[in-house]
Design an enzyme around this catalytic site. Structure first.
Site, PDB file in Angstrom:
ATOM      1  N   HIS A   7      -3.173  36.932 -13.353  1.00  0.00           N
ATOM      2  CA  HIS A   7      -2.923  35.947 -14.404  1.00  0.00           C
ATOM      3  C   HIS A   7      -3.772  36.228 -15.629  1.00  0.00           C
ATOM      4  CE1 HIS A   7      -6.254  34.034 -12.064  1.00  0.00           C
ATOM      5  NE2 HIS A   7      -6.702  33.676 -13.250  1.00  0.00           N
ATOM      6  N   HIS A  79      -9.916  34.539 -19.872  1.00  0.00           N
ATOM      7  CA  HIS A  79     -10.151  35.682 -18.982  1.00  0.00           C
ATOM      8  C   HIS A  79      -8.835  36.274 -18.503  1.00  0.00           C
ATOM      9  CE1 HIS A  79     -10.036  32.330 -15.951  1.00  0.00           C
ATOM     10  NE2 HIS A  79      -9.426  33.225 -15.200  1.00  0.00           N
ATOM     11  N   GLU A 130     -11.775  38.602 -14.066  1.00  0.00           N
ATOM     12  CA  GLU A 130     -11.797  38.024 -12.729  1.00  0.00           C
ATOM     13  C   GLU A 130     -11.114  38.996 -11.770  1.00  0.00           C
ATOM     14  OE1 GLU A 130      -9.474  34.414 -12.487  1.00  0.00           O
ATOM     15  OE2 GLU A 130     -10.324  33.835 -10.557  1.00  0.00           O
TER      16      GLU A 130
HETATM   17 CO    CO Z   1      -8.578  32.837 -13.303  1.00  0.00          CO
END
Ligand code: CO
Length: 134
Positions: A7, A79, A130
């Site tokens: 994502h 992020h 991430e």
């Molecule tokens: Co995230």
């Protein structure tokens, strides 16, 4: 080592407004808001055919995205998240290469119920990154 883009997270001040833009202007499929008090955010997922966008709205007094929104009042990309097969192996490899893992270095359970780690933006071309175990 890295796999799919899981994502892209966009921090927003107003989830309803952000959701409406994606739903109405872009015709996207948008979920209802999910509060995640452990992470200090409320999340909306935009499900795309090949990945997801996550809208993050601050939740509670000590939200980790509050500062970001002070600097980016219109919202902005917070992020990116990539999948890895083995998060511990990924962490150990990155640490051996001198990359900084944020926090105590142990994976936490992320927004999708899977272990995640965050990597320092200064080590990753200016972008908070991430990793999520696939
Ligand atoms: Co995230």
């Amino acid at each position: 080592m890295i796999g799919r883009l899981n994502h892209v997270a966009i921090a927003v001040k107003d989830l309803a407004k952000a959701s409406a833009v994606y739903k109405n202007a872009l015709g996207a499929e948008v979920t209802d808001p999910t509060p995640q008090p452990d992470h200090g955010v409320t999340v909306v997922f935009v499900n795309l055919p090949n990945t997801k966008i996550e809208f993050l709205e601050p939740l509670g007094a000590n939200s980790p995205i509050a500062k970001f929104l002070e600097k980016n009042p219109d919202g902005g990309i917070h992020h990116v998240c990539y999948e890895v097969d083995d998060i511990i192996a990924a962490r150990d490899r990155l640490k051996a290469e001198g990359m900084r893992v944020i926090g105590d270095g142990n994976p936490k359970i992320g927004a999708h119920g899977k272990p995640v780690l965050f990597l320092h933006p200064k080590d990753f071309v200016g972008t908070l990154t991430e990793l999520e175990q696939a």
